[in-house]
Design a protein around this motif. Structure first.
Motif, PDB file in Angstrom:
ATOM      1  N   ARG A  28      90.660  50.346   4.038  1.00 34.73           N
ATOM      2  CA  ARG A  28      89.561  51.054   3.373  1.00 34.73           C
ATOM      3  C   ARG A  28      88.556  51.569   4.391  1.00 34.73           C
ATOM      4  O   ARG A  28      88.316  50.929   5.412  1.00 34.73           O
ATOM      5  N   VAL A  29      87.924  52.679   4.048  1.00 35.53           N
ATOM      6  CA  VAL A  29      87.019  53.299   5.012  1.00 35.53           C
ATOM      7  C   VAL A  29      85.702  52.537   5.148  1.00 35.53           C
ATOM      8  O   VAL A  29      85.053  52.603   6.198  1.00 35.53           O
ATOM      9  N   GLY A  30      85.308  51.791   4.098  1.00 29.77           N
ATOM     10  CA  GLY A  30      83.971  51.205   4.100  1.00 29.77           C
ATOM     11  C   GLY A  30      83.949  49.733   4.442  1.00 29.77           C
ATOM     12  O   GLY A  30      84.939  49.005   4.264  1.00 29.77           O
ATOM     13  N   GLU A  31      82.794  49.274   4.904  1.00 23.71           N
ATOM     14  CA  GLU A  31      82.652  47.861   5.270  1.00 23.71           C
ATOM     15  C   GLU A  31      82.831  46.966   4.051  1.00 23.71           C
ATOM     16  O   GLU A  31      82.540  47.380   2.931  1.00 23.71           O
ATOM     17  N   THR A 143      91.333  46.271  17.646  1.00 23.49           N
ATOM     18  CA  THR A 143      91.063  47.680  17.852  1.00 23.49           C
ATOM     19  C   THR A 143      90.149  48.182  16.745  1.00 23.49           C
ATOM     20  O   THR A 143      90.310  47.807  15.578  1.00 23.49           O
ATOM     21  N   VAL A 144      89.175  48.987  17.143  1.00 24.74           N
ATOM     22  CA  VAL A 144      88.219  49.579  16.204  1.00 24.74           C
ATOM     23  C   VAL A 144      88.463  51.085  16.226  1.00 24.74           C
ATOM     24  O   VAL A 144      88.459  51.706  17.290  1.00 24.74           O
ATOM     25  N   ARG A 205      86.807  36.464  18.306  1.00 29.69           N
ATOM     26  CA  ARG A 205      85.379  36.806  18.421  1.00 29.69           C
ATOM     27  C   ARG A 205      85.108  37.497  19.761  1.00 29.69           C
ATOM     28  O   ARG A 205      84.398  38.505  19.826  1.00 29.69           O
ATOM     29  N   GLN A 206      85.724  36.978  20.823  1.00 30.23           N
ATOM     30  CA  GLN A 206      85.518  37.603  22.128  1.00 30.23           C
ATOM     31  C   GLN A 206      86.136  39.005  22.170  1.00 30.23           C
ATOM     32  O   GLN A 206      85.541  39.952  22.701  1.00 30.23           O
ATOM     33  N   ALA A 207      87.326  39.136  21.581  1.00 35.15           N
ATOM     34  CA  ALA A 207      87.958  40.467  21.529  1.00 35.15           C
ATOM     35  C   ALA A 207      87.076  41.422  20.741  1.00 35.15           C
ATOM     36  O   ALA A 207      86.869  42.583  21.127  1.00 35.15           O
ATOM     37  N   ARG A 208      86.530  40.939  19.624  1.00 33.15           N
ATOM     38  CA  ARG A 208      85.655  41.767  18.786  1.00 33.15           C
ATOM     39  C   ARG A 208      84.409  42.193  19.572  1.00 33.15           C
ATOM     40  O   ARG A 208      84.035  43.370  19.600  1.00 33.15           O
ATOM     41  N   ARG A 227      81.897  48.369  11.183  1.00 35.18           N
ATOM     42  CA  ARG A 227      81.317  47.361  12.077  1.00 35.18           C
ATOM     43  C   ARG A 227      81.825  45.957  11.767  1.00 35.18           C
ATOM     44  O   ARG A 227      81.358  44.987  12.359  1.00 35.18           O
ATOM     45  N   ASP A 228      82.780  45.864  10.829  1.00 35.44           N
ATOM     46  CA  ASP A 228      83.167  44.518  10.371  1.00 35.44           C
ATOM     47  C   ASP A 228      84.664  44.256  10.529  1.00 35.44           C
ATOM     48  O   ASP A 228      85.224  43.441   9.792  1.00 35.44           O
ATOM     49  N   ILE A 229      85.291  44.941  11.479  1.00 30.02           N
ATOM     50  CA  ILE A 229      86.734  44.720  11.645  1.00 30.02           C
ATOM     51  C   ILE A 229      86.975  43.232  11.963  1.00 30.02           C
ATOM     52  O   ILE A 229      86.281  42.641  12.791  1.00 30.02           O
TER      53      ILE A 229
END
Ligand code: GLY
Length: 235
Positions: A28-31, A143-144, A205-208, A227-229
């Motif tokens: 989905r596109v949204g957080e 990946t973001v 968490r570190q990858a994020r 912002r919440d991947i």
């Protein structure tokens, strides 16, 4: 089907199968996983829901029987098999098979596999998967996706993306270009999903944190990202 969805990737050489990683993406596109569906706004690997026990069941109950039956019918499958699984109460069920790497799942898998990916794919092509092993690091990757404002609806092309020159290209941080073009020496947006900002870490968490630190160095006012991947895994 009820449960949590995750992707399981295996290489096949016609007979043998070799698991090469798991991932979860955000469609989905949204957080908060809201809004219209996209091709994927981010992904992380490994998928916590695809535990070793669940993966073993998926191999024994779903993937190996498929590959064996294809060989029995005289149509052996050689290549990458992407099993989309729904997992509930430790039991995997098959949603779909794809015969390709996912996007953006591929980016996190490639970061984790590194250069051995080529040897693994060559072994699949040459029917040698039973001779080869995957060397796993105890790592995580995220990946973001940076997309053009308006995606997955109408979006403009041609906006200039700054800040890319100084970004690292290492085995733990990488910006993959998905929908960019070079115009007069400048990188511009040329698609809906434009950049995949990818990082590895000892923990998710570190990858994020590393991935979003890179995102924050990209100067592209006409772009956006979620912002919440990874929120399900991080919560
Ligand atoms: N990210 C989903 C797919 O590539 O099908």
């Amino acid at each position: 089907m009820q449960g949590e969805e995750a992707s399981f990737f295996v290489l096949c050489d016609g007979e043998a199968v070799l698991p090469i990683g798991t991932a979860q993406d955000h469609k989905r596109v949204g957080e908060g996983d809201t809004g219209p569906n996209t091709g994927g706004m981010g992904a992380y690997s490994p998928a916590p829901v695809l535990t070793e026990a669940v993966a073993a069941r998926a191999l024994d109950e779903i993937i190996r029987p498929t590959v064996e039956e294809m060989a029995r019918r005289g149509t052996p499958y050689q290549g990458v098999l992407y099993a989309g699984l729904m997992i509930a109460d430790g039991a995997p069920r098959l949603v779909e098979y794809n015969v390709r790497f996912g996007d953006p799942e591929c980016q996190v898998l490639m970061m984790r596999l590194g250069a051995q990916a080529l040897d693994l794919m060559q072994a699949a092509a040459e029917g040698r998967l039973d001779e080869i092993r995957v060397n796993w690091a105890e790592d995580h990757a995220m990946t973001v996706v940076m997309a053009a404002e308006g995606y997955p609806g109408d979006y403009a092309r041609g906006s200039r993306i700054g800040g890319l020159d100084g970004l690292p290209e290492t085995s733990s941080e990488m910006v993959f270009h998905a929908g960019t073009a070079e115009r007069d020496g400048q990188i511009v947006a040329a698609g809906g999903r434009v950049l995949n900002i990818t990082a590895r870490g000892d923990s998710l968490r570190q990858a994020r944190d590393r991935a979003y630190a890179l995102v924050d160095r990209v100067h592209w006012p006409e772009g956006f990202c979620r912002r919440d991947i990874g929120w399900r895994a991080l919560d």
